[in-house]
Design an enzyme around this catalytic site. Structure first.
Site, PDB file in Angstrom:
ATOM      1  N   CYS A 112      45.963  32.644  32.289  1.00 52.97           N
ATOM      2  CA  CYS A 112      46.091  33.447  33.509  1.00 52.97           C
ATOM      3  C   CYS A 112      47.424  33.215  34.223  1.00 52.97           C
ATOM      4  CB  CYS A 112      44.966  33.113  34.489  1.00 52.97           C
ATOM      5  SG  CYS A 112      43.364  32.791  33.766  1.00 52.97           S
ATOM      6  N   ASP A 153      38.717  28.521  36.742  1.00 49.90           N
ATOM      7  CA  ASP A 153      37.288  28.452  36.432  1.00 49.90           C
ATOM      8  C   ASP A 153      37.058  28.345  34.930  1.00 49.90           C
ATOM      9  OD1 ASP A 153      37.076  28.773  39.102  1.00 49.90           O
ATOM     10  OD2 ASP A 153      36.010  30.674  39.056  1.00 49.90           O
ATOM     11  N   CYS A 207      41.110  37.356  32.784  1.00 48.54           N
ATOM     12  CA  CYS A 207      39.998  38.053  32.126  1.00 48.54           C
ATOM     13  C   CYS A 207      40.061  39.541  32.456  1.00 48.54           C
ATOM     14  CB  CYS A 207      38.672  37.457  32.562  1.00 48.54           C
ATOM     15  SG  CYS A 207      38.462  35.728  32.081  1.00 48.54           S
ATOM     16  N   SER A 225      30.533  33.724  38.740  1.00 49.55           N
ATOM     17  CA  SER A 225      31.725  34.366  38.209  1.00 49.55           C
ATOM     18  C   SER A 225      31.621  35.864  38.438  1.00 49.55           C
ATOM     19  CB  SER A 225      31.840  34.079  36.710  1.00 49.55           C
ATOM     20  OG  SER A 225      32.753  34.954  36.101  1.00 49.55           O
TER      21      SER A 225
END
Length: 563
Positions: free
Chosen positions: A57, A89, A202, A476
């Protein structure tokens, strides 16, 4: 047309570090960095990122920050780039390290404040790439209230397997499939190797992409920057433009972050989240950003907006499409245009250009009929706030993609995530159970761990709506199923979740907005909450002592004077 009123531009804060006889040592240090006399006379701009080779990320943010520095120089400023921490995370999931994830949001905001105030910078460009780094940077911008531009690092492209897009969510849920015997270890191994082919966050409408959408909606980011894939060559252009844009903001005197972060724009941000089935974490982060701007905003406010907002975009995890697909049909502004047409968006909010949002939306496409269907998927948003005797202040449930909006079952109570995961791995639960995980809130955890590990196991085992989960922890953005989180007040401060016993009947009704413990009040009065005590030290001790309720964003300081 610029709708913002002009104002007198104050003396640059940085001049306190370079002007006068007694600033000769300061100027010497700056010359040690290679600055010339002309440079010392120019505005100083902080360029901060959460760059680091710790997750996909954030790994590209350092290069983008350099591009922003070039943009600052193009426009006559002097950039000073520095890095902040990140706790992703992805790597802290499903073990004790997750206690540091939400904490990192505060560390980021505090750290940026310390550097910018300590060095007296005049303006700020921020870069972030994963779940807590985005709100942390936006919180810092609102707190500092200097000319600022936020830039997202972008989402990764999905992998491809058997002719379809796959993401890390598929891998999480496939682990549950292995435990259930519906997925082989070999199939999981193949998925693990193809689901994340490169850098970026993501790719679904999970927490990072949700908060990127919030950044554009609030006007803190350049339009089009939220949904552009991380690997797109246009990312460099956006980064450079961010550096140029912040210099224009500095020259023009704004708009400043607190002119952009208003009650109306916060309501717009909530609507954008609800309309795309975004992450429930937005219910935690939007109030925290509001807090930094001196605005009282809570789960109640979030819930009211979500209730009146239709679900417009068919986005994963509840739907079919990814961030790249939304970008291809117009990005964030395509969603906002549909919201404006339906009367659930404040068009008079400012953009980063000082123009009205309504004006900027005119040139953008609306519903494409596929990612954004012509007819709403549902008349209310993808997230619901639940209340009742089990959550007097509220709890959150993502309803996007749910087949049923009501669940009633018997409680199975766990005092930690680990205890529940052990049972779920063994499939030692029954259809109809309500798994209760408590003492995982902001203060009781401490750190409000994310329960993606256990929710993905349940969904992968095929019981995402056959059992329910209720927790004072969080989820999440990729979580789906009958999963209720953010229960407030949390068990760790004496909330009613601490009164639940095995076998108690719990009702979850998203249509009525209800989370109810079907136990007589007289019986609840006889029960005592036994709060586990932990030996804490370091950052978790400090955090537990300062953090407030998830109801108002789990913030750690009193904030500026409210408005």
């Amino acid at each position: 047309m610029n709708i913002r009123k002009s104002r007198i531009i104050p003396i640059l804060p940085s001049r306190i570090t370079v002007q006068g006889l007694d600033r000769a040592p300061h100027r010497a240090f700056l010359r040690g960095l290679g600055l010339s006399d002309a440079d010392i006379g120019r505005p100083f701009v902080g360029v901060v990122s959460t760059d680091g080779r710790v997750t996909p990320c954030n790994a590209l943010l350092g290069a983008l920050a350099k591009d922003a520095c070039a943009g600052v120089r193009d426009a006559g400023g002097v950039p000073f780039d520095f890095a902040s921490i990140s706790v992703a995370d992805s790597m802290s999931m499903n073990h004790g390290g997750m206690r540091y994830s939400l904490v990192s949001r505060e560390i980021i905001a505090d750290g940026v404040e310390a550097v910018v105030r300590g060095h007296a910078y005049d303006a700020l460009v921020t870069f972030a790439g994963c779940d807590k780094t985005l709100p942390g940077m936006m919180m810092a911008m609102a707190r500092l209230n200097l000319p600022s531009v936020f830039t997202y690092g972008g989402a990764a492209l999905p992998g491809r397997l058997h002719g379809r897009d796959v993401t890390v969510l598929d891998t999480y849920e496939a682990v549950g499939g292995v435990y259930a015997g519906t997925v082989t270890r070999e199939e999981l191994d193949v998925l693990e190797h193809v689901c994340l082919p490169g850098l970026g966050a993501c790719p679904g409408q999970f927490s990072a992409n949700t908060m990127a959408m919030v950044s554009e909606t609030l006007g803190l980011a350049l339009p089009g920057s939220a949904t552009l894939p991380a690997v797109s060559p246009l990312r460099k252009d956006f980064a450079r433009k961010a550096g140029q844009a912040v210099m224009k903001l500095l020259k023009d005197g704004g708009p400043l972050p607190r002119e952009l972060v208003t009650r109306k724009s916060l309501e717009n941000a909530c609507a954008a989240v609800a309309a795309t089935g975004g992450s429930t974490n937005a219910g935690l982060h939007i109030p925290a950003i509001a807090h930094e701007a001196g605005i009282r905003f809570s789960l109640d406010d979030f819930g009211q907006i979500a209730k009146r907002t239709p679900l417009l975009a068919d986005m994963k995890p509840g739907g079919k499409y990814l961030s790249k697909d939304l970008h291809a049909v117009g990005g964030v502004y395509a969603v906002l245009k549909e919201l404006l047409k339906r009367g659930v968006l404040h068009g008079d909010c400012l953009t980063i250009f000082g123009t009205s949002l309504e004006r900027e939306l005119k040139a953008h496409p609306g519903a494409d009929g596929r990612v954004i269907p012509k007819k709403p998927i549902s008349e209310t948003g993808g997230i619901v706030v639940l209340k009742g005797n089990l959550a007097p202040d509220g709890a959150l449930l993502k309803v996007a993609g749910l087949k049923s909006l009501r669940f009633e079952g018997r409680a199975r109570v766990f005092d930690s995530e680990e205890a529940c995961v052990d049972v779920v791995r063994k499939r030692a639960y029954k259809t109809g159970d309500v798994l209760v995980i408590r003492y995982e809130g902001p203060k009781g955890g401490p750190g409000m761990r994310e329960m993606m590990g256990v929710t993905a196991l349940l969904y992968g085992q095929g019981v995402g709506e056959k059992v329910a989960l209720v927790t004072d922890g969080r989820f999440s953005g990729a979580t789906r199923g009958m999963m209720v989180g953010y229960v407030s007040p949390e068990a760790g401060v004496g909330g009613p979740l601490g009164l639940v016993r095995d076998g108690d009947r719990i009702v979850i009704d998203a249509k009525k907005g209800l989370l109810s413990l079907e136990v007589p009040s007289s019986e609840l009065k006889r029960r005592a909450v036994n709060i586990p005590r932990q030996a804490l030290s370091g950052v978790l001790e400090k955090y537990a002592a300062q953090v407030g309720s998830a109801f108002r964003g789990a913030v750690t300081h009193s904030g500026p004077k409210g408005r």
